[in-house]
Design an enzyme around this catalytic site. Structure first.
Site: not given
Ligand code: GLC
Length: 727
Positions: A270
């Protein structure tokens, strides 16, 4: 076209001296560029040609949403996009700011709670195909979704992005979505693996729980995504498990995911979920995104070089603290992801905002809307309704924007008011709207009075409220502060029900809410966040053009403290160490275990028709390990309207050496039935459906003894049961 480009690259990469050109041999495409060659051989060949620096470069981001390829070898970069409900607008290279393109508006498909509420794997397949076509059209290689974290509490800000409280429902519904996306040469990236069950302290909460709860409740959807869905990537979550950040741990992202489940894809972090180079090298992390730097201003001149799997990794490789074998293992997974997507020679062109896609969004929404209550046949709206009062801010508010990374820039969003007004006009019905409440804190008695006046002079009232995508509502990064409807909606609904006996409460939300006004209203629709076709889907159900067939994918508690994450004074949200002491008793498992009556049960959903179940029959009363038995049950549509029923199979283990839930969902079938039509619904029960996870032996066990198969219309509505034994 692609092949020609590859051939040209091949010739260039051979760098033949001019003197040979006259007799240039037939250009030989190197294996890694040759789509005719087996993908594993292509990976080996590419790896053999890459330098140490090039290998490290493909393991981390080069911008907000892309990672480097190998330009020298003609291996393209990898582009990711949010999110689970639609293809996010283009962002500036290094910022969370939209780039302002004029050709990146998309379709918002219904939120995944709505998809789950359809209990129809065909809708999941349609969803994945459609959203995958949009991702492909936008030349994206990895779709950052779907999300399948289990609904442990009604306050989690991101429940709307997930598929509910039951591992079997989530596991069954996630697989077709993944296959649909990946048939477009776009990787699904199933998230957030795992135990990301709150938002407030998501970066620091250190979850602990029994291995039984981990394997029986929180992992099955991810396991199905890998083993049945063939997911090409998985997103490691922010939180810790037993003291180690999931993205760099050994248990979840290495031992279980890769060794036990055989995952051959890439673990993507993430955004900012990697915190330690040595742990990330040792753990299951393959592709690091979003770590602290914005790539431009923060830190060094080229801040991407300071990612944990960037220069710090290179240094360790050069001084011997890290080995090339471990590097190659990670590179293989990322190259496999690239060859499956960006360098997939068979990927289609895709399409975006097509009529087919709008029709898909509308159909999925129509199948996911749940009719919670419908007394006095207040619905569907009949010819007697000549004037409708539409009340509520959510009747006009855009709900495809906001909510965090799942927010979208849509080409269109049909509001509930638009959809209702359009459908009403077709029947000469008058529609008038009043805001009733305001989310900007300006809810006032005047707003209520205006709404009540309109309601008292109308034949029916359609209240459209619920939550929204603001902070502490259904929104990433925050959790709800209570289970109550915000902005004075409860008071407003009570006042409307005093003014008009025909109030239909339509809730747009991704979470359970309390309903102190429930006794006073005849109808309640749980409409989720239906996306671009919201207004059309809601109107279809209100007028009966679509007979609602959705069922709740999670329990609606009567009170927050009835929920396992809030029971007996338990705290939520939690920072630091937190132990899921309810264990396997999540959702309906908990309510039945404690004998607590919910407001609405898991699997509940009404129809405009009625269904009658016959007696379930089984093909044999003794089941041998490894064998199976067939259960069949006749179901009849005894009403006046065509409809569809979700026949649910729950199983009770009557005698087990370990404590088990009263019953567990182990099958479901959505069966369309015309008025008066009957069908026999069949299930196959095998020993796998009887198993529990045994912590001691770290294995799945089905203990011989007596079991009961329940056929149900909801977890609290059993229509027939039959006993059998595992021999
Ligand atoms: C965010 C979310 C994830 C997302 C990523 C990119 O923090 O937790 O679900 O796909 O970052 O935006």
């Amino acid at each position: 076209m692609k092949i020609l480009r590859l051939a040209a690259l091949a010739a260039a990469s051979l760098l033949l001296p001019a003197s040979c050109c006259r007799q240039a041999p037939k250009a030989v495409i190197p294996p890694y560029l040759n789509p005719e060659v087996d993908i594993e051989a292509r990976i080996d060949d590419a790896l053999s040609r890459m330098t140490l620096e090039e290998k490290v470069a493909i393991l981390h981001a080069q911008s907000k949403f892309s990672s480097a390829g190998v330009p020298r070898l003609g291996i393209p970069e990898l582009w990711c996009t949010d999110g689970p409900h639609g293809i996010r607008a283009e962002l500036i290279w290094d910022k969370w700011k939209e780039a302002g393109w004029t050709n990146d508006s998309c379709i918002a498909y219904p939120a995944l709670t709505c998809l789950a509420a359809s209990w129809n794997p065909e809708m999941s397949a349609l969803y994945g195909k459609s959203i995958g076509e949009e991702a492909r059209y936008r030349e994206k290689d990895v779709l950052l979704g779907p999300g399948v974290n289990i609904y442990r509490t009604p306050l989690n800000g991101r429940n709307f992005e997930y598929m509910g409280e039951d591992p079997y429902l989530s596991a069954t519904m996630v697989v077709p979505y993944i296959k649909g996306v990946q048939q477009n040469g776009v990787a699904a990236c199933v998230k957030h693996y795992a135990l990301n069950n709150e938002e407030t302290w998501r970066n620091s909460i250190d979850v602990d729980l029994s291995d039984r709860a981990l394997h029986e409740i929180y992992l099955p959807a991810f396991k199905a995504a890998v083993q049945q869905g063939g997911a090409w990537s998985i997103m490691a979550s922010y939180n810790l498990l037993r003291g180690r950040h999931v993205g760099q741990d050994l248990l979840l992202t290495k031992q279980i995911l890769k060794d036990e489940w055989g995952f051959d894809g890439a673990v993507i972090s993430d955004w900012g979920a990697v915190h330690d180079t040595d742990q990330a090298i040792e753990g299951g992390m393959d592709l690091e995104f979003g770590s602290w730097t914005n790539g431009l201003t923060q830190g060094k001149s080229n801040a991407y070089a300071s990612y944990y799997l960037a220069d710090p990794y290179l240094e360790r490789l050069r001084d011997g603290r890290a080995d090339v074998a471990g590097l190659d293992e990670k590179c293989r997974r990322v190259l496999r992801l690239i060859f499956r997507t960006a360098m997939n020679p068979d990927k289609p062109f895709g399409s975006m905002c097509s009529d087919e896609h709008y029709a898909a969004a509308r159909k999925i929404a129509g199948e996911g809307i749940v009719l919670l209550k419908n007394d006095a046949a207040a619905l569907p709206l009949d010819a007697g309704v000549k004037k409708i009062a539409v009340i509520g801010e959510n009747a006009t508010r855009m709900l495809t924007v906001g909510g965090g990374s799942s927010g979208l820039k849509v080409r269109r969003e049909i509001s509930p008011l638009q959809g209702i007004a359009e459908r009403a006009a077709a029947g000469g019905v008058e529609v008038e709207w009043a805001r009733g409440y305001a989310s900007d804190g300006s809810s006032s008695p005047a707003l209520i009075a205006e709404a009540v006046a309109l309601a008292s002079g109308s034949d029916a009232v359609i209240f459209v409220g619920g939550l929204n995508k603001d902070e502490h509502q259904d929104c990433e990064g925050t959790d709800r502060l209570s289970m109550d409807l915000p902005y004075g909606q409860n008071e407003l609904i009570a006042a409307l029900s005093e003014a008009n006996p025909r109030v239909v409460v339509t809730l747009l939300s991704g979470n359970a809410v309390s309903m102190p006004w429930l006794a006073g209203v005849p109808s309640v629709l749980q409409a989720w966040y239906p996306g671009s076709e919201t207004g059309h889907a809601i109107a279809d159900v209100l007028w009966g053009d679509v007979n609602p067939s959705g069922k709740l994918p999670f329990t609606f508690p009567a009170a927050l403290e009835d929920s396992p994450a809030h029971y007996a004074g338990k705290t939520f949200p939690n920072n630091g160490k937190t132990f899921y002491d309810e264990g396997i008793f999540v959702g309906y498992r908990w309510f039945e275990h404690k004998g607590i009556k919910p407001l609405f049960a898991f699997g509940h959903g009404l129809s405009y028709t009625s269904f009658e179940y016959g007696q379930p029959r089984i093909s044999r009363t003794g089941l041998r390990a490894g064998g199976s038995l067939k259960l069949s049950v006749p179901v009849t549509n005894t009403g006046e309207r065509d409809g569809a029923e979700v026949v649910q199979l729950y199983i009770t283990d009557c005698e087990c050496s370990l404590e088990r839930p009263g019953k567990e969902l182990k099958g479901f079938k959505k069966v369309p039935l015309k008025a008066g039509e009957s069908a026999t619904v069949e299930f196959v029960i095998d020993s796998a459906a009887l198993e529990y996870f045994d912590d001691a032996s770290h294995s799945w066990v089905a203990e011989p003894g007596e079991f009961i198969a329940h056929i149900a219309a909801a977890s609290d509505d059993i229509r027939g049961s039959v006993s059998f034994s595992l021999l």
